[in-house]
Design a protein around this motif. Structure first.
Motif, PDB file in Angstrom:
ATOM      1  N   TRP A  92      -2.530  10.672   7.055  1.00  0.00           N
ATOM      2  CA  TRP A  92      -3.845  11.225   7.370  1.00  0.00           C
ATOM      3  C   TRP A  92      -3.810  12.171   8.563  1.00  0.00           C
ATOM      4  N   ASN A  93      -2.938  11.889   9.539  1.00  0.00           N
ATOM      5  CA  ASN A  93      -2.836  12.824  10.660  1.00  0.00           C
ATOM      6  C   ASN A  93      -2.193  14.144  10.247  1.00  0.00           C
ATOM      7  N   LYS A  94      -1.376  14.101   9.195  1.00  0.00           N
ATOM      8  CA  LYS A  94      -0.811  15.349   8.674  1.00  0.00           C
ATOM      9  C   LYS A  94      -1.878  16.206   8.000  1.00  0.00           C
ATOM     10  N   ILE A  95      -2.993  15.574   7.636  1.00  0.00           N
ATOM     11  CA  ILE A  95      -4.127  16.310   7.086  1.00  0.00           C
ATOM     12  C   ILE A  95      -5.116  16.695   8.184  1.00  0.00           C
ATOM     13  N   LEU A  96      -5.473  15.695   9.007  1.00  0.00           N
ATOM     14  CA  LEU A  96      -6.502  15.908  10.018  1.00  0.00           C
ATOM     15  C   LEU A  96      -6.092  16.894  11.101  1.00  0.00           C
ATOM     16  N   MET A  97      -4.866  16.750  11.625  1.00  0.00           N
ATOM     17  CA  MET A  97      -4.471  17.583  12.763  1.00  0.00           C
ATOM     18  C   MET A  97      -4.305  19.070  12.414  1.00  0.00           C
ATOM     19  N   PRO A  98      -3.578  19.433  11.356  1.00  0.00           N
ATOM     20  CA  PRO A  98      -3.521  20.860  11.006  1.00  0.00           C
ATOM     21  C   PRO A  98      -4.905  21.445  10.720  1.00  0.00           C
ATOM     22  N   SER A  99      -5.758  20.654  10.056  1.00  0.00           N
ATOM     23  CA  SER A  99      -7.124  21.122   9.772  1.00  0.00           C
ATOM     24  C   SER A  99      -7.881  21.368  11.063  1.00  0.00           C
ATOM     25  N   LEU A 100      -7.742  20.434  12.007  1.00  0.00           N
ATOM     26  CA  LEU A 100      -8.407  20.566  13.297  1.00  0.00           C
ATOM     27  C   LEU A 100      -7.929  21.828  14.024  1.00  0.00           C
ATOM     28  N   PHE A 101      -6.616  22.056  14.025  1.00  0.00           N
ATOM     29  CA  PHE A 101      -6.070  23.226  14.709  1.00  0.00           C
ATOM     30  C   PHE A 101      -6.580  24.520  14.079  1.00  0.00           C
ATOM     31  N   VAL A 102      -6.629  24.569  12.749  1.00  0.00           N
ATOM     32  CA  VAL A 102      -7.089  25.784  12.052  1.00  0.00           C
ATOM     33  C   VAL A 102      -8.542  26.078  12.393  1.00  0.00           C
ATOM     34  N   ILE A 103      -9.397  25.053  12.346  1.00  0.00           N
ATOM     35  CA  ILE A 103     -10.814  25.238  12.661  1.00  0.00           C
ATOM     36  C   ILE A 103     -10.986  25.707  14.094  1.00  0.00           C
ATOM     37  N   LEU A 104     -10.230  25.116  15.007  1.00  0.00           N
ATOM     38  CA  LEU A 104     -10.335  25.488  16.416  1.00  0.00           C
ATOM     39  C   LEU A 104      -9.915  26.938  16.635  1.00  0.00           C
ATOM     40  N   VAL A 105      -8.870  27.365  15.959  1.00  0.00           N
ATOM     41  CA  VAL A 105      -8.409  28.752  16.081  1.00  0.00           C
ATOM     42  C   VAL A 105      -9.459  29.715  15.531  1.00  0.00           C
ATOM     43  N   ILE A 106     -10.094  29.371  14.405  1.00  0.00           N
ATOM     44  CA  ILE A 106     -11.143  30.226  13.839  1.00  0.00           C
ATOM     45  C   ILE A 106     -12.286  30.382  14.838  1.00  0.00           C
ATOM     46  N   MET A 107     -12.691  29.274  15.457  1.00  0.00           N
ATOM     47  CA  MET A 107     -13.777  29.335  16.439  1.00  0.00           C
ATOM     48  C   MET A 107     -13.367  30.135  17.671  1.00  0.00           C
ATOM     49  N   PHE A 108     -12.099  29.964  18.088  1.00  0.00           N
ATOM     50  CA  PHE A 108     -11.589  30.715  19.233  1.00  0.00           C
ATOM     51  C   PHE A 108     -11.611  32.221  18.944  1.00  0.00           C
ATOM     52  N   VAL A 109     -11.137  32.609  17.756  1.00  0.00           N
ATOM     53  CA  VAL A 109     -11.113  34.028  17.394  1.00  0.00           C
ATOM     54  C   VAL A 109     -12.534  34.598  17.384  1.00  0.00           C
ATOM     55  N   TYR A 110     -13.467  33.834  16.822  1.00  0.00           N
ATOM     56  CA  TYR A 110     -14.862  34.296  16.826  1.00  0.00           C
ATOM     57  C   TYR A 110     -15.369  34.453  18.252  1.00  0.00           C
ATOM     58  N   ALA A 111     -15.089  33.450  19.110  1.00  0.00           N
ATOM     59  CA  ALA A 111     -15.576  33.485  20.493  1.00  0.00           C
ATOM     60  C   ALA A 111     -15.070  34.713  21.234  1.00  0.00           C
ATOM     61  N   MET A 112     -13.834  35.126  20.909  1.00  0.00           N
ATOM     62  CA  MET A 112     -13.249  36.287  21.588  1.00  0.00           C
ATOM     63  C   MET A 112     -13.894  37.606  21.162  1.00  0.00           C
ATOM     64  N   THR A 113     -14.716  37.579  20.099  1.00  0.00           N
ATOM     65  CA  THR A 113     -15.407  38.797  19.654  1.00  0.00           C
ATOM     66  C   THR A 113     -16.821  38.886  20.214  1.00  0.00           C
TER      67      THR A 113
END
Length: 445
Positions: free
Chosen positions: A168-189
């Motif tokens: 489950w952590n192999k599912i949850l953690m990569p998903s969490l990282f991807v979502i966080l990066v998407i939000m970070f990229v948006y925030a930088m705009t």
């Protein structure tokens, strides 16, 4: 034969999944906002190195040396009651935290549902702020979401180390990282990007108080899931061939990166709409929904963020629950499925009064606070600092130095690392935790 992680990646994701919880996505941004930003971040990063990481290494080596649960680990290492019973303090802290963490995690599910239905997107700011009060005041809703989180947690843990925790952590953690990066990229705009970056990384020490320094040190310790038996338990599932120092360092680095990126994903959008970052604990459930209601793509961002928060809460709750289940498996010889169900019921019963803290049982208090706040105060301000301080003292002074050396030094280049770590775990880590503890109990206030 004891189960072990199937790979280094499996352990890393599970350990990071434990460390990356509501503390990173919720608490770190709001305490950074309350303590002036950049200067707080610098102190926090230093504290991770001198306090958090040394204790993380200590807990992992205890677990791997003994190959037992948190209670059994200390019992097998020492006959002195002070040390042999230290595992019980960690166990009790985990159980208490579980009793209220499920309720807090349930709040993320409620806001995730609100985000799916876009129920608050077009509401006035005052009404959005009031939604949280309505949530905690609704006993049935509180119990419903707490129940859902407990069921999810039990279902994951009863499947074991490899098929449960690791999968489950192999599912949850990569998903969490991807979502966080998407939000970070948006925030930088956004228009607030430059202001958010400056706030996070430009140190203005005039805005940092002594309390802020101690808060940074304390969070460096709490953010890595220390003194609640998690890392001892996870260490017991480590293969002897794996090197503890590099793995511990990666866990600390990834946990810190997530916290920093979370801040960079949130502060720019808060600044963009002209709100203040020093919103305190209400940043996530009161301030951010106001932000999502007015910014472009706010509905989509709201959905992503509360999925992120729910994943972080679930990954942490799974790891804490594993501590109490491992005790029944190792010390009582109970099978994993039965142990998971027994502890699931025990935690659920203990958590019911917590879920009713702000509604049906609002008149009932613990140390003068609502039930949830009182339990959090006892665990966070007393049990965890005392447990962490005693663990560092034990490893630094009572545990045979050769045991620690054998667990850490698996190549010549780690000899110097061991010497630095041994100095920190004896003279720096326990002292800093003790000072934080004195501040938490109000001695400096």
């Amino acid at each position: 034969m004891r189960n072990h992680w199937s790979s280094q990646l499996g352990f890393l994701l599970a350990a990071v999944g434990s460390a990356v919880g509501l503390g990173n996505i919720w608490k770190f941004p709001y305490i950074t906002g309350m303590n002036g930003g950049g200067a707080f971040v610098i102190v926090y990063l230093i504290a991770i190195v001198i306090c958090g990481l040394p204790l993380l290494i200590a807990e992992l080596l205890i677990g791997r040396e003994t190959q037992k649960d948190i209670v059994g680990s200390f019992k097998s290492l020492s006959k002195n009651p002070l040390w042999s019973n230290l595992g019980w303090l960690n166990f009790a802290a985990s159980f208490i935290i579980l009793s209220y963490y499920g309720t807090v995690a349930g709040w993320t599910l409620d806001y995730l549902l609100k985000s799916v239905t876009a129920s608050y997107i077009h509401l006035p700011a005052e009404e959005i702020t009031g939604l949280f009060g309505q949530l905690v005041g609704d006993a049935y809703t509180q119990l419903l979401y707490f129940t859902i989180f407990m069921i999810l947690t039990v279902l994951v843990v009863l499947n074991g180390v490899k098929k449960g925790l690791e999968r489950w952590n192999k599912i949850l953690m990569p998903s969490l990282f991807v979502i966080l990066v998407i939000m970070f990229v948006y925030a930088m705009t956004t228009d607030g990007a430059a202001k958010g970056i400056r706030f996070m990384f430009y140190p203005d020490f005039s805005r940092l108080s002594v309390d802020g320094v101690l808060e940074a040190i304390g969070h460096s310790f709490f953010t890595l899931s220390l003194a609640m038996g998690i890392m001892v338990t996870y260490g017991s599932y480590m293969d002897q061939k794996e090197s503890i120092f590099p793995m511990a360092s990666r866990v600390a680095i990834l946990d810190t990166v997530v916290a920093l990126v979370a801040g960079l994903a949130l502060f720019p959008i808060v600044f963009t709409v002209g709100l203040e970052p020093a919103a305190g604990p209400g940043l996530i459930f009161k301030t951010l929904p106001q932000v999502f209601a007015v910014i472009p793509f706010g509905h989509q961002l709201s959905l992503l963020f509360f999925v992120l928060l729910s994943f972080a809460a679930l990954s942490s709750m799974i790891s804490i629950f594993e501590v109490v289940v491992a005790y029944l498996i190792d010390e009582k010889g109970i099978g994993r499925t039965k142990a998971s169900l027994i502890m699931g019921v025990a935690v659920y019963i203990a958590g019911i009064p917590v879920a009713l803290s702000y509604n049906v049982l609002s008149d009932f208090t613990i140390i003068g606070m609502p039930i949830l706040d009182g339990l959090d105060n006892i665990a966070s301000n007393y049990m965890l600092p005392i447990g962490g301080m005693l663990t560092s003292v034990y490893v630094g002074y009572a545990l045979k130095k050769e045991i620690a050396r054998q667990q850490i030094v698996d190549s010549d280049k780690l000899v110097k690392v061991f010497n630095v770590w041994f100095f920190l775990i004896r003279f720096v880590t326990p002292v800093t935790i003790f000072i934080v503890f004195l501040n938490k109990i109000g001695l400096f206030g």
